[in-house]
Design an enzyme around this catalytic site. Structure first.
Site, short mmCIF file in Angstrom:
data_model
loop_
_atom_site.label_atom_id
_atom_site.label_comp_id
_atom_site.label_asym_id
_atom_site.label_seq_id
_atom_site.Cartn_x
_atom_site.Cartn_y
_atom_site.Cartn_z
N LYS A 150 -4.41 5.92 -46.56
CA LYS A 150 -3.52 4.77 -46.64
C LYS A 150 -3.85 4.06 -47.94
O LYS A 150 -4.94 4.25 -48.48
CB LYS A 150 -3.78 3.83 -45.46
CG LYS A 150 -3.22 4.33 -44.15
CD LYS A 150 -3.03 3.15 -43.22
CE LYS A 150 -2.89 3.60 -41.81
NZ LYS A 150 -3.26 2.55 -40.87
N HIS A 186 -5.05 -1.64 -50.48
CA HIS A 186 -4.15 -2.73 -50.85
C HIS A 186 -4.90 -3.99 -51.26
O HIS A 186 -6.12 -4.02 -51.30
CB HIS A 186 -3.12 -2.98 -49.75
CG HIS A 186 -3.72 -3.37 -48.44
ND1 HIS A 186 -4.22 -4.62 -48.21
CD2 HIS A 186 -3.91 -2.66 -47.32
CE1 HIS A 186 -4.69 -4.67 -46.98
NE2 HIS A 186 -4.52 -3.50 -46.42
N HIS A 191 -7.77 -5.30 -49.25
CA HIS A 191 -9.03 -4.59 -49.44
C HIS A 191 -9.70 -5.01 -50.74
O HIS A 191 -10.91 -5.04 -50.85
CB HIS A 191 -8.82 -3.08 -49.42
CG HIS A 191 -8.43 -2.55 -48.08
ND1 HIS A 191 -7.27 -1.84 -47.86
CD2 HIS A 191 -9.03 -2.65 -46.87
CE1 HIS A 191 -7.18 -1.54 -46.58
NE2 HIS A 191 -8.23 -2.02 -45.96
N1 ARG Z 1 -10.84 -0.27 -42.23
C1 ARG Z 1 -10.59 -1.58 -41.74
C2 ARG Z 1 -9.25 -2.08 -42.27
O1 ARG Z 1 -8.81 -1.67 -43.30
C3 ARG Z 1 -11.67 -2.57 -42.10
C4 ARG Z 1 -13.04 -2.24 -41.57
C5 ARG Z 1 -13.96 -3.41 -41.58
N2 ARG Z 1 -15.28 -3.10 -41.13
C6 ARG Z 1 -15.62 -2.86 -39.86
N3 ARG Z 1 -16.86 -2.54 -39.59
N4 ARG Z 1 -14.75 -2.97 -38.88
O2 ARG Z 1 -8.63 -2.93 -41.67
#
Ligand code: ARG
Length: 565
Positions: free
Chosen positions: A126, A129, A132
């Site tokens: 994905k 963005h 992030h």
């Molecule tokens: N991959 C997730 C997202 O893009 C964020 C992860 C954050 N870290 C965690 N340990 N949940 O929304």
């Protein structure tokens, strides 16, 4: 200044009867220096002494034996305000900065224990963005802030590399794409087929079943499914790497969600053994007070985002024995974190209080909101590249003869975006605007960098080396702007502490702007390159100290400081 705080604490301990350590904790550094360099609030004595805090403050003020470095003690309401002798401050601050240089503000040792910071964490296949990007730059800054205070940080990019979406991607790839297309077009192609899958699944729900089957295969270790998954991951990582490189950010660990695949069974068993789980409509859940239940496994037995986070938290505690484990994500994930922190608490782990969610607000572009669904994979890279391009245009106009234009444009353009992400309290939403971000005179990254370059240029013109600036006559530094600048420089350490306590890089960003403003006032009011050698040296000492402090503050934000721009 820290040393003076300790000495002052000893004085206050004597007259109040509390310990010096307690007194030190109570002493505040007022953000408005008109209120003194240190302030001691007397509220907490009211109960014990059965008097109003104002009366106590005034009585205590009478009792104080003024140490030499204190010029004036003043009682205002419930506070005792201390004004440190100007010359003493100037001497102390300049001595410290000129001795510590690039190390000014940073702890000499990392002996305060481990802090895990989970940040960036984009999802494979994905787009990376702008949300992030915020997580990346805020996490990176918190990392540096805590290290400056003497913690050892472990930066983890908790990649979203596991979950039902990979089952969907496998189906989509087999139905709508080819090896060549994926190899050539990268994430763009993965995103295209992912979107197509969702469109098709609307009219053909059997696709969803197929996707679930494929994810189950992955969880059971099917070689084919895993080979495809690994390939998708490599492609995504290669593209993420480009963005990390532009930002000059790296991680200590890339253990994402998939890493916990073989570690979840043990944890689910522990949850069962502790009688926390319950079956509801075939799914395994944990009921929580005042919150919707936390889902542990689905009907088909597959794991969820929360299952992997619970497992990751346990693994991290075992591996790093962290003092804190910090998660930097968008505010939208609040519930998820509250839920799984609660589960850890229910498991009986006292360290659940050391899990910290640091949420941030959304970023929107001038032309409407930015979302993954808009489908522009390269959006973020484009924004960063655009920032560099626009900066280059500004440089061409303002300083066409500059050397390393390309490099400076990178540092300034990207720095501008990073700075904008952290200038306001991070929970606030941001409205992105080029005009605001790249304004060299506003409260921006370029403004701070420009001030740094200006200070460097003064030093260059002086013809003196930093090593020549010694044996300074501090009593020549008496005018208001100069003293204000020195005090601002001296406040750096307490700002770092505040930023860490609040998990707020914005404390440093604002500090950097204020410091730049102080410098510019000083520069406006005082000629630096004067004939009087003693005076010139004294003022250059301020210039050089400002340089180190700005550079180090920008470093804490993850921003470079070019010497010329
Ligand atoms: N991959 C997730 C997202 O893009 C964020 C992860 C954050 N870290 C965690 N340990 N949940 O929304």
């Amino acid at each position: 200044m820290e040393d003076y705080k300790i000495q002052l604490a000893a004085v206050l301990a004597k007259i109040t009867g509390i310990s010096a350590v307690e007194a030190e904790e109570l002493i505040e550094v007022p953000s408005n220096r008109d209120m003194g360099d240190f302030a001691f609030p007397c509220f907490r004595f009211a109960k014990i002494l059965k008097k109003s805090p104002n009366v106590i403050a005034s009585e205590l003020t009478e009792k104080i034996v003024k140490p030499q470095f204190i010029e004036r003690v003043e009682n205002v309401n419930a506070y005792i305000n201390f004004y440190v002798d100007k010359t003493v401050v100037v001497q102390a601050v300049l001595d410290k900065v000129l001795a510590e240089k690039d190390g000014y503000g940073f702890a000499a040792k990392k002996d305060k224990g481990n802090i895990v910071i989970d940040y960036s964490s984009p999802n494979i296949a994905k787009p990376f963005h702008i949300g992030h990007l915020r997580s990346t730059v805020i996490g990176n800054s918190l990392y540096r802030i805590f290290e400056a205070l003497g913690y050892n940080c472990i930066g983890i990019n908790h990649l979203g590399d596991w979950g039902t979406q990979f089952g969907k991607l496998i189906v989509a790839y087999e139905k709508y794409s080819t090896k060549e297309d994926v190899e050539q077009k990268g994430i763009q192609e993965l995103l295209r087929i992912y979107v197509k899958f969702h469109d098709e699944a609307k009219s053909d729900p059997s696709l969803e079943d197929l996707a679930r089957e494929n994810f189950t295969k992955m969880e059971q270790g099917d070689a084919n499914a895993l080979a495809l998954w690994r390939w998708f991951k490599e492609i995504s990582l290669k593209e993420f790497e480009r963005v990390y490189k532009m930002l000059d950010i790296s991680f200590d660990s890339l253990n994402g969600e998939a890493f916990y695949n073989d570690k979840m069974d043990r944890v689910i068993k522990e949850l069962d053994d502790k009688k926390l789980t319950k079956i509801s409509e075939g799914a395994k859940i944990i009921e929580l007070d005042n919150m919707s239940p936390c889902l542990i496994t689905k009907k088909d037995g597959s794991s969820l985002y929360a299952t992997r986070d619970i497992t990751a938290a346990l693994y991290r505690k075992e591996t790093y024995d962290f003092k804190k484990c910090i998660y930097v994500t968008a505010l939208a994930q609040n519930l998820h974190f509250s839920q799984f922190f609660k589960v850890i608490e229910k498991m009986g782990y006292a360290w659940s209080v050391d899990l910290v969610h640091v949420p941030f607000g959304m970023v929107s572009m001038e032309t409407g909101s930015l979302s993954t669904r808009s489908g522009n994979v390269l959006l973020l890279e484009e924004i960063l590249a655009e920032a560099v391009k626009k900066t280059k245009e500004i440089i061409e106009e303002k300083n066409p003869n500059l050397e390393n234009k390309e490099e400076v444009a990178q540092d300034v353009g990207i720095g501008a975006i990073i700075f904008d992400d952290m200038y306001n309290t991070i929970i606030k939403d941001i409205q992105f605007s080029w005009e605001k971000v790249l304004n060299f005179d506003g409260e921006t990254g370029p403004y701070v960098q420009y001030t740094y370059a200006r200070a460097n240029s003064v030093l260059r013109k002086s013809g003196m080396a930093i090593s020549d600036i010694e044996n300074i006559c501090v009593d020549l530094i008496i005018d208001e702007q100069s003293v204000a600048l020195v005090k601002q420089i001296g406040a750096f350490n307490s700002m770092i502490t505040e930023a860490a306590e609040k998990y707020e890089p914005s404390v440093i960003a604002r500090y950097a702007v204020n410091l730049a403003k102080c410098f510019n006032k000083f520069y406006h009011d005082n000629s630096i390159l004067v004939d009087d050698m003693k005076l010139k040296k004294a003022r250059l000492a301020l210039v050089v100290s400002t340089m180190y402090t700005i550079k180090n503050a920008l470093w804490l934000l993850g921003i470079k400081a070019p010497k010329q721009m």
